[in-house]
Structure formats: C-alpha cells, structure tokens
Scaffold this motif. Sequence first.
Motif, PDB file in Angstrom:
ATOM      1  N   ALA A 158       0.841  -1.210   0.000  1.00 33.54           N
ATOM      2  CA  ALA A 158       0.000   0.000   0.000  1.00 33.54           C
ATOM      3  C   ALA A 158       0.871   1.253   0.000  1.00 33.54           C
ATOM      4  CB  ALA A 158      -0.920  -0.010   1.216  1.00 33.54           C
ATOM      5  N   GLN A 159       2.010   1.163   0.667  1.00 34.81           N
ATOM      6  CA  GLN A 159       2.923   2.314   0.692  1.00 34.81           C
ATOM      7  C   GLN A 159       3.635   2.484  -0.652  1.00 34.81           C
ATOM      8  OE1 GLN A 159       5.301   0.928   3.960  1.00 34.81           O
ATOM      9  NE2 GLN A 159       4.039   1.951   5.512  1.00 34.81           N
ATOM     10  N   LEU A 160       4.033   1.360  -1.242  1.00 34.92           N
ATOM     11  CA  LEU A 160       4.837   1.415  -2.471  1.00 34.92           C
ATOM     12  C   LEU A 160       3.996   1.676  -3.722  1.00 34.92           C
ATOM     13  CD1 LEU A 160       7.202  -1.657  -1.914  1.00 34.92           C
ATOM     14  CD2 LEU A 160       7.861   0.766  -1.860  1.00 34.92           C
ATOM     15  N   ALA A 161       2.783   1.139  -3.750  1.00 32.64           N
ATOM     16  CA  ALA A 161       1.960   1.217  -4.970  1.00 32.64           C
ATOM     17  C   ALA A 161       0.488   1.367  -4.591  1.00 32.64           C
ATOM     18  CB  ALA A 161       2.157  -0.029  -5.829  1.00 32.64           C
ATOM     19  N   PRO A 162       0.127   2.511  -4.030  1.00 32.93           N
ATOM     20  CA  PRO A 162      -1.262   2.677  -3.569  1.00 32.93           C
ATOM     21  C   PRO A 162      -2.281   2.534  -4.702  1.00 32.93           C
ATOM     22  CG  PRO A 162      -0.037   4.769  -3.486  1.00 32.93           C
ATOM     23  CD  PRO A 162       0.962   3.693  -3.762  1.00 32.93           C
ATOM     24  N   GLU A 163      -1.825   2.699  -5.954  1.00 34.49           N
ATOM     25  CA  GLU A 163      -2.755   2.621  -7.096  1.00 34.49           C
ATOM     26  C   GLU A 163      -3.210   1.197  -7.374  1.00 34.49           C
ATOM     27  OE1 GLU A 163       0.369   3.512  -7.128  1.00 34.49           O
ATOM     28  OE2 GLU A 163       0.597   5.565  -7.868  1.00 34.49           O
ATOM     29  N   VAL A 164      -2.449   0.218  -6.918  1.00 31.08           N
ATOM     30  CA  VAL A 164      -2.762  -1.189  -7.236  1.00 31.08           C
ATOM     31  C   VAL A 164      -3.530  -1.790  -6.054  1.00 31.08           C
ATOM     32  CG1 VAL A 164      -1.786  -3.440  -7.841  1.00 31.08           C
ATOM     33  CG2 VAL A 164      -0.665  -1.333  -8.623  1.00 31.08           C
ATOM     34  N   PRO A 165      -4.742  -2.325  -6.300  1.00 35.35           N
ATOM     35  CA  PRO A 165      -5.525  -2.841  -5.174  1.00 35.35           C
ATOM     36  C   PRO A 165      -4.877  -4.061  -4.529  1.00 35.35           C
ATOM     37  CG  PRO A 165      -6.636  -3.277  -7.258  1.00 35.35           C
ATOM     38  CD  PRO A 165      -5.444  -2.428  -7.571  1.00 35.35           C
ATOM     39  N   ARG A 166      -5.258  -4.270  -3.272  1.00 35.52           N
ATOM     40  CA  ARG A 166      -4.660  -5.341  -2.476  1.00 35.52           C
ATOM     41  C   ARG A 166      -5.731  -6.145  -1.768  1.00 35.52           C
ATOM     42  NH1 ARG A 166      -2.825  -0.627  -2.496  1.00 35.52           N
ATOM     43  NH2 ARG A 166      -4.291  -0.081  -0.856  1.00 35.52           N
ATOM     44  N   GLY A 167      -5.432  -7.441  -1.583  1.00 36.17           N
ATOM     45  CA  GLY A 167      -6.330  -8.314  -0.842  1.00 36.17           C
ATOM     46  C   GLY A 167      -5.589  -9.014   0.276  1.00 36.17           C
ATOM     47  N   ILE A 168      -6.296  -9.238   1.394  1.00 33.47           N
ATOM     48  CA  ILE A 168      -5.719 -10.012   2.499  1.00 33.47           C
ATOM     49  C   ILE A 168      -6.277 -11.424   2.446  1.00 33.47           C
ATOM     50  CG2 ILE A 168      -5.592 -10.253   5.009  1.00 33.47           C
ATOM     51  CD1 ILE A 168      -5.451  -7.305   5.276  1.00 33.47           C
ATOM     52  N   LEU A 169      -5.365 -12.387   2.448  1.00 31.34           N
ATOM     53  CA  LEU A 169      -5.719 -13.810   2.396  1.00 31.34           C
ATOM     54  C   LEU A 169      -5.831 -14.391   3.806  1.00 31.34           C
ATOM     55  CD1 LEU A 169      -3.264 -14.934  -0.407  1.00 31.34           C
ATOM     56  CD2 LEU A 169      -5.640 -15.702  -0.298  1.00 31.34           C
ATOM     57  N   TYR A 170      -6.785 -15.299   3.992  1.00 32.77           N
ATOM     58  CA  TYR A 170      -6.890 -16.016   5.261  1.00 32.77           C
ATOM     59  C   TYR A 170      -7.756 -17.241   5.034  1.00 32.77           C
ATOM     60  CZ  TYR A 170     -11.037 -12.968   5.402  1.00 32.77           C
ATOM     61  OH  TYR A 170     -12.178 -12.279   5.078  1.00 32.77           O
ATOM     62  N   HIS A 171      -7.674 -18.193   5.987  1.00 27.55           N
ATOM     63  CA  HIS A 171      -8.493 -19.390   5.853  1.00 27.55           C
ATOM     64  C   HIS A 171      -8.993 -19.858   7.214  1.00 27.55           C
ATOM     65  CE1 HIS A 171      -5.248 -22.076   7.139  1.00 27.55           C
ATOM     66  NE2 HIS A 171      -4.446 -21.435   6.317  1.00 27.55           N
ATOM     67  N   HIS A 172      -9.928 -20.775   7.170  1.00 24.44           N
ATOM     68  CA  HIS A 172     -10.684 -21.117   8.374  1.00 24.44           C
ATOM     69  C   HIS A 172      -9.819 -21.760   9.453  1.00 24.44           C
ATOM     70  CE1 HIS A 172     -10.740 -24.818   6.002  1.00 24.44           C
ATOM     71  NE2 HIS A 172     -10.880 -25.452   7.139  1.00 24.44           N
ATOM     72  N   ALA A 173      -8.669 -22.350   9.081  1.00 31.72           N
ATOM     73  CA  ALA A 173      -7.843 -23.053  10.070  1.00 31.72           C
ATOM     74  C   ALA A 173      -6.783 -22.150  10.704  1.00 31.72           C
ATOM     75  CB  ALA A 173      -7.182 -24.260   9.415  1.00 31.72           C
ATOM     76  N   MET A 174      -6.759 -20.885  10.357  1.00 31.55           N
ATOM     77  CA  MET A 174      -5.732 -19.986  10.912  1.00 31.55           C
ATOM     78  C   MET A 174      -6.106 -19.543  12.323  1.00 31.55           C
ATOM     79  SD  MET A 174      -4.929 -17.544   7.671  1.00 31.55           S
ATOM     80  CE  MET A 174      -3.185 -17.234   7.658  1.00 31.55           C
ATOM     81  N   PRO A 175      -5.122 -19.102  13.114  1.00 30.43           N
ATOM     82  CA  PRO A 175      -5.436 -18.541  14.430  1.00 30.43           C
ATOM     83  C   PRO A 175      -6.379 -17.342  14.287  1.00 30.43           C
ATOM     84  CG  PRO A 175      -3.054 -18.667  14.074  1.00 30.43           C
ATOM     85  CD  PRO A 175      -3.695 -19.063  12.797  1.00 30.43           C
ATOM     86  N   ALA A 176      -7.161 -17.100  15.352  1.00 33.62           N
ATOM     87  CA  ALA A 176      -8.224 -16.091  15.267  1.00 33.62           C
ATOM     88  C   ALA A 176      -7.712 -14.722  14.825  1.00 33.62           C
ATOM     89  CB  ALA A 176      -8.941 -15.977  16.603  1.00 33.62           C
ATOM     90  N   PHE A 177      -6.525 -14.312  15.280  1.00 31.39           N
ATOM     91  CA  PHE A 177      -6.098 -12.942  14.948  1.00 31.39           C
ATOM     92  C   PHE A 177      -5.826 -12.774  13.453  1.00 31.39           C
ATOM     93  CE2 PHE A 177      -1.472 -12.734  14.162  1.00 31.39           C
ATOM     94  CZ  PHE A 177      -1.091 -14.036  14.496  1.00 31.39           C
ATOM     95  N   LEU A 178      -5.490 -13.888  12.786  1.00 32.46           N
ATOM     96  CA  LEU A 178      -5.325 -13.834  11.327  1.00 32.46           C
ATOM     97  C   LEU A 178      -6.650 -14.083  10.618  1.00 32.46           C
ATOM     98  CD1 LEU A 178      -1.944 -15.768  10.993  1.00 32.46           C
ATOM     99  CD2 LEU A 178      -2.329 -13.319  10.634  1.00 32.46           C
ATOM    100  N   ARG A 179      -7.398 -15.086  11.109  1.00 34.16           N
ATOM    101  CA  ARG A 179      -8.666 -15.451  10.464  1.00 34.16           C
ATOM    102  C   ARG A 179      -9.660 -14.281  10.522  1.00 34.16           C
ATOM    103  NH1 ARG A 179      -9.912 -19.300  13.831  1.00 34.16           N
ATOM    104  NH2 ARG A 179     -11.640 -18.267  14.843  1.00 34.16           N
TER     105      ARG A 179
END
Length: 249
Positions: A158-179
């Motif tokens: 986001a800092q380097l290329a704010p023009e390019v959209p970004r997505g955060i990946l996560y899955h059901h088996a991850m610890p709660a703070f990531l999920r």
Amino acid sequence: MPVVNLWLAARDRPLIIGHRGASAHAPENTLLAFQTAREHGADGVELDVTLCASGEVVVIHDDTVDRTTDGKGRVRDLSLAALRRLDAGQGQRIPTLDEVIAFTADWDPPFLLNIELKPSVALREALAAAVVDAVWRGGCAARTLFSSFDPLMVRRLAQLAPEVPRGILYHHAMPAFLRRVWLAPFAPHQFRHPDIGLVTPEEVRRLKAQGKRVNTWTVNAPDQAAYAAACGVHGIISDSPRAIRPALG
Ligand code: G3P
Ligand code: MG
C-alpha cells in the motif's frame, strides 16, 4: 494519470480466476497453465511469487522446488540460471514474473493477474519492492491485484503502490487474529480473500458493508461455485475454470 483498475469494474457474474493457472490441467504456475486458463474461459489467474537467490521474482508456490520440478533445494538458495534448468512438467520452466506479464500483455480482453506474494519476514521488503517494480516496468497495473497472507506485506504494498488494489488472504484453520484479520486497520486493502470454508451469505454481506470486495478460493466443484456466487462474492479462484464456468451463467 490515475490507473483505472479492472478488478474494480462492475460485473454481472463473479470473476473466474485460475488458481496457479488452470492447475488441474497443466503444471501449476507455468506459462502453459496461464494460457490454458485463458483457453478455458478464465478472466485471469492467481500466481504465487517469491525471490530467488539472484534477486529475480519467480513464479512458484513452495519454498522449495522439490514438489513441482525435477530439482531439489530452496528457491531462495537457487539462482535464476539454476531454476531455469529445472523441468516443471510438460516442457515447462519456472517463469519469472516479468515473463508472465509479457506473455499475457496483449491478450484481449485484458487478462487479470492476482499476484500473491508469499510471506517471508526476511524477504518482505525486497520482494514487495521487486514485485512493484515488475508491475510498473511491465505496464500491467490496471489488470493487477496483489494479495498476501502477510498483512505487513499488504501494508508495504500500500505504501509502495497505492494505485494497485490489495487483498488479504486467510483461511478457516488460521489462528483467530489472522482469520478475523485483526491487523486489517494497519494494512489498507480493498479485497478480502477468505477460503471457501469461511464464505457465507452473512459474512459476504458483512464485508461488503465495510466496502470490501470478496474473492474466494479454492473452488473446483460447480455446486460450490454456484453457492459462492449466490453468497455474492466478486471472484472465484479455481484450479479448473472450465469446470466451474457453466455454473456461473
Ligand atoms: O490465493 C489463493 C490461494 O492461492 C492461497 O493459498 O497456498 O494456494 O497460495 P495457496
Ligand atoms: Mg496462491
């Protein structure tokens, strides 16, 4: 001039995105897999990238070459010259990100790229910078979406290329703070990329109410694709775009 990003365009069905290309039908993360995805009706592909020992951005999922090629060793310990000698199956080689961008450059309609940056604390800064350089050099910002399981990678992008959209990946088996993406406020993003196990109509509605778009993975069964579409997702990442396309109208 501002970049109008094609991932953000309104559509009448979810985008169909080949996971590592059409990886059910060709060696994953190869030019053949990306070409096959296109031939099978995908709108674009997801691909995994990391840095090799000589500093180039290479397209491979694992930390090592063991599973997907006839070689052995860690990608970060091998030079591009060494990686190029490996057989990735069906005559394919491990491509660089530059090669993928060039290979798909003239496809019509424009072929969407979801570039997933693999998490690595040691390589985070260098990988983010090298990927952003490749996207600008290749002139593909309008068809690119970045994603990562690492929220700090997303923050750096986001800092380097704010023009390019970004997505955060996560899955059901991850610890709660990531999920539950508790680091989201520190990592500006437009997309959430939950695995299909986390997709429900309520969850998609909740995310949309926050202004997020939702791409889910990895969906290979037509009925699961129809379910994801009914939930209102914006994109479906599949090993077999051909298998799910009919279910999406
Ligand atoms: O981007 C979706 C999916 O590729 C994330 O998991 O391990 O297949 O890269 P992985
Ligand atoms: Mg991936």
